[in-house]
Design a protein around this motif. Structure first.
Motif, PDB file in Angstrom:
ATOM      1  N   GLU A  90       0.867  -1.188   0.000  1.00 47.93           N
ATOM      2  CA  GLU A  90       0.000   0.000   0.000  1.00 47.93           C
ATOM      3  C   GLU A  90       0.897   1.230   0.000  1.00 47.93           C
ATOM      4  OE1 GLU A  90      -2.782  -0.828   3.178  1.00 47.93           O
ATOM      5  OE2 GLU A  90      -3.273  -2.687   2.122  1.00 47.93           O
ATOM      6  N   LEU A  91       0.662   2.136  -0.924  1.00 41.58           N
ATOM      7  CA  LEU A  91       1.526   3.313  -1.049  1.00 41.58           C
ATOM      8  C   LEU A  91       0.775   4.413  -1.804  1.00 41.58           C
ATOM      9  CD1 LEU A  91       2.509   3.354  -4.267  1.00 41.58           C
ATOM     10  CD2 LEU A  91       4.078   1.633  -3.497  1.00 41.58           C
ATOM     11  N   ALA A  92       1.298   5.637  -1.713  1.00 38.95           N
ATOM     12  CA  ALA A  92       0.785   6.752  -2.527  1.00 38.95           C
ATOM     13  C   ALA A  92       1.998   7.568  -2.955  1.00 38.95           C
ATOM     14  CB  ALA A  92      -0.194   7.599  -1.739  1.00 38.95           C
ATOM     15  N   THR A 139      -0.301  18.055  -9.597  1.00 38.11           N
ATOM     16  CA  THR A 139       0.336  16.903  -8.943  1.00 38.11           C
ATOM     17  C   THR A 139      -0.445  15.640  -9.278  1.00 38.11           C
ATOM     18  OG1 THR A 139       1.177  18.290  -7.167  1.00 38.11           O
ATOM     19  CG2 THR A 139       1.079  15.934  -6.714  1.00 38.11           C
ATOM     20  N   TYR A 140       0.309  14.637  -9.700  1.00 35.85           N
ATOM     21  CA  TYR A 140      -0.258  13.327 -10.044  1.00 35.85           C
ATOM     22  C   TYR A 140      -0.010  12.398  -8.861  1.00 35.85           C
ATOM     23  CZ  TYR A 140       0.203   8.651 -12.196  1.00 35.85           C
ATOM     24  OH  TYR A 140       0.122   7.324 -12.487  1.00 35.85           O
ATOM     25  N   VAL A 141      -1.053  11.714  -8.421  1.00 32.36           N
ATOM     26  CA  VAL A 141      -0.896  10.791  -7.285  1.00 32.36           C
ATOM     27  C   VAL A 141      -1.289   9.385  -7.715  1.00 32.36           C
ATOM     28  CG1 VAL A 141      -1.466  10.337  -4.860  1.00 32.36           C
ATOM     29  CG2 VAL A 141      -1.539  12.684  -5.735  1.00 32.36           C
ATOM     30  N   TRP A 142      -0.372   8.462  -7.536  1.00 36.59           N
ATOM     31  CA  TRP A 142      -0.607   7.045  -7.848  1.00 36.59           C
ATOM     32  C   TRP A 142      -0.711   6.304  -6.519  1.00 36.59           C
ATOM     33  CZ3 TRP A 142      -2.215   3.730 -11.252  1.00 36.59           C
ATOM     34  CH2 TRP A 142      -1.848   2.386 -11.187  1.00 36.59           C
ATOM     35  N   GLU A 143      -1.899   5.757  -6.241  1.00 39.47           N
ATOM     36  CA  GLU A 143      -2.130   5.109  -4.947  1.00 39.47           C
ATOM     37  C   GLU A 143      -2.400   3.615  -5.114  1.00 39.47           C
ATOM     38  OE1 GLU A 143      -5.253   5.066  -1.174  1.00 39.47           O
ATOM     39  OE2 GLU A 143      -5.810   6.143  -2.995  1.00 39.47           O
ATOM     40  N   HIS A 152      -2.092 -11.555  -5.750  1.00 38.65           N
ATOM     41  CA  HIS A 152      -1.535 -10.389  -6.465  1.00 38.65           C
ATOM     42  C   HIS A 152      -2.602  -9.429  -6.983  1.00 38.65           C
ATOM     43  CE1 HIS A 152       3.007 -10.548  -7.308  1.00 38.65           C
ATOM     44  NE2 HIS A 152       2.753 -11.035  -6.114  1.00 38.65           N
ATOM     45  N   ARG A 153      -3.773  -9.426  -6.357  1.00 40.18           N
ATOM     46  CA  ARG A 153      -4.798  -8.461  -6.766  1.00 40.18           C
ATOM     47  C   ARG A 153      -4.420  -7.092  -6.206  1.00 40.18           C
ATOM     48  NH1 ARG A 153     -11.055 -10.076  -7.225  1.00 40.18           N
ATOM     49  NH2 ARG A 153     -11.847  -8.081  -7.974  1.00 40.18           N
ATOM     50  N   LEU A 154      -4.454  -6.106  -7.089  1.00 43.13           N
ATOM     51  CA  LEU A 154      -3.991  -4.757  -6.739  1.00 43.13           C
ATOM     52  C   LEU A 154      -5.104  -3.766  -7.062  1.00 43.13           C
ATOM     53  CD1 LEU A 154      -1.603  -2.737  -6.118  1.00 43.13           C
ATOM     54  CD2 LEU A 154      -1.103  -2.824  -8.552  1.00 43.13           C
ATOM     55  N   LEU A 155      -5.535  -3.019  -6.038  1.00 43.47           N
ATOM     56  CA  LEU A 155      -6.529  -1.961  -6.272  1.00 43.47           C
ATOM     57  C   LEU A 155      -5.778  -0.630  -6.266  1.00 43.47           C
ATOM     58  CD1 LEU A 155      -9.617  -1.328  -6.549  1.00 43.47           C
ATOM     59  CD2 LEU A 155      -9.538  -0.776  -4.105  1.00 43.47           C
ATOM     60  N   ALA A 156      -5.822   0.083  -7.384  1.00 44.44           N
ATOM     61  CA  ALA A 156      -5.032   1.321  -7.508  1.00 44.44           C
ATOM     62  C   ALA A 156      -5.937   2.460  -7.955  1.00 44.44           C
ATOM     63  CB  ALA A 156      -3.908   1.109  -8.515  1.00 44.44           C
ATOM     64  N   HIS A 157      -5.575   3.667  -7.533  1.00 47.12           N
ATOM     65  CA  HIS A 157      -6.321   4.871  -7.941  1.00 47.12           C
ATOM     66  C   HIS A 157      -5.348   5.916  -8.464  1.00 47.12           C
ATOM     67  CE1 HIS A 157      -9.748   3.354  -5.675  1.00 47.12           C
ATOM     68  NE2 HIS A 157      -9.012   3.320  -4.580  1.00 47.12           N
ATOM     69  N   ILE A 158      -5.849   6.744  -9.370  1.00 44.27           N
ATOM     70  CA  ILE A 158      -5.131   7.957  -9.779  1.00 44.27           C
ATOM     71  C   ILE A 158      -5.917   9.152  -9.259  1.00 44.27           C
ATOM     72  CG2 ILE A 158      -4.536   9.440 -11.745  1.00 44.27           C
ATOM     73  CD1 ILE A 158      -3.842   6.932 -13.327  1.00 44.27           C
TER      74      ILE A 158
END
Ligand SMILES: C[S@@+](CC[C@H](N)C(=O)[O-])C[C@H]1O[C@@H](n2cnc3c(N)ncnc32)[C@H](O)[C@@H]1O
Length: 276
Positions: A159-161, A181-185, A194-200
């Motif tokens: 988990e990171l941003a 600013t672009y944020v990749w979470e 390996h399921r990854l939930l990501a947001h921009i």
């Protein structure tokens, strides 16, 4: 002073400015084609094309070039037509956009197919991924290449941003997109599957935010899995190209070299090229 674009808060325009580097991607495809096949290729299929920035850039590169873009989402294709194709003059006739699932076989057969910015991670089961890769192989000529990318590394799957400043740029209308600013979470990662939930998210200078402009529910595929599934889908070879690290400037050097092994890093980016 250049006028601020009405697209300055449009998620698609911001995505293009923050995430995409289509000239760099096309340079890579041309370099690999020259090395593996020799000469130049003409017909490019862009899978998960979204706003079709890459397909349009390919058509604009040379008069001989043709591009096919596939995406399931009608509104994003309408955006591509309005913001890109309508401004390309005669070159627009060299781009075909179809509202189609990428798991369909297309004709005429393409020289190169691309699925970039990890879009194929939307296929979370191995069977679904193999089915997709097989459809791509059947959509390519006998000399075809299939280019996808992947990321990984010792710090990548948690988990990171990550925040990154994006410099002012020009929107598709030629007007100014001010810096933002672009944020990749990574909101959730499950090591078990390996399921990854990501947001921009996008943050603006006036303190306003566009949260969850894009969300991805992906499976983070590993390099060995991608190579294996390409071979299972009928590709004769799967080559891995990894971005190098500039020790002096302590940042990626933006050059992708073919590797058979490399030292793991906190984070890395790679292209995997399926060779028919
Ligand atoms: C992250 S965008 C890709 C944007 C851009 N091409 C890039 O490389 O960054 C992912 C796109 O894939 C599309 N998509 C998702 N599943 C699809 C499928 N099975 N077939 C076609 N398009 C699909 C979505 O509608 C979305 O526009």
């Amino acid at each position: 002073m250049i006028q601020v674009s009405p697209l300055a808060r449009d998620p698609h325009a911001l995505y293009e400015a923050a995430v995409q580097a289509v000239d760099h991607d096309l340079d890579f495809c041309e370099r690999v084609w020259r090395t593996v096949r020799g000469g130049r290729f003409r017909l490019l299929r862009e899978d998960f094309c979204g706003t079709a920035l890459l397909a349009c850039a390919w058509a604009l590169r040379r008069r001989e070039n043709r591009a096919l873009g596939l995406d399931l989402h009608g509104p994003v294709l309408a955006w591509a037509r309005k913001q890109h194709l309508a401004r390309m003059g005669g070159a627009a006739r060299r781009v075909t956009l179809l509202r189609r699932d990428v798991r369909g076989v297309t004709r005429p057969a393409a020289d190169v197919a691309v699925a970039l910015n990890f879009s194929f991670w939307a296929f979370r089961e191995r069977d679904a991924l193999r089915r997709y890769f097989r459809a791509v192989r059947r959509s390519l000529t006998k000399r075809g290449l299939f280019v996808v990318n992947a990321f990984g590394g010792s710090e990548a799957f948690q988990e990171l941003a990550e925040k990154r400043r994006v410099a002012p740029s020009q929107g598709p209308d030629g007007l100014r997109i001010p810096g933002f600013t672009y944020v990749w979470e990574h909101a959730r990662f499950n090591p078990l599957d390996h399921r990854l939930l990501a947001h921009i998210h996008f943050h603006f200078a006036d303190g306003k935010k566009l949260r969850r402009a894009f969300t991805y529910d992906w499976r983070a595929w590993t390099l060995p899995e991608i190579q294996e599934v390409m071979r299972e889908a009928g590709f004769a070879d799967a080559q891995v190209y990894v971005e190098g690290w500039d020790e002096q400037r302590d940042r990626p050097d933006e050059i992708y070299r073919r590797r058979r092994h490399f030292r793991n890093q906190e984070g890395w980016l790679a292209f995997v090229v399926g060779v028919v």
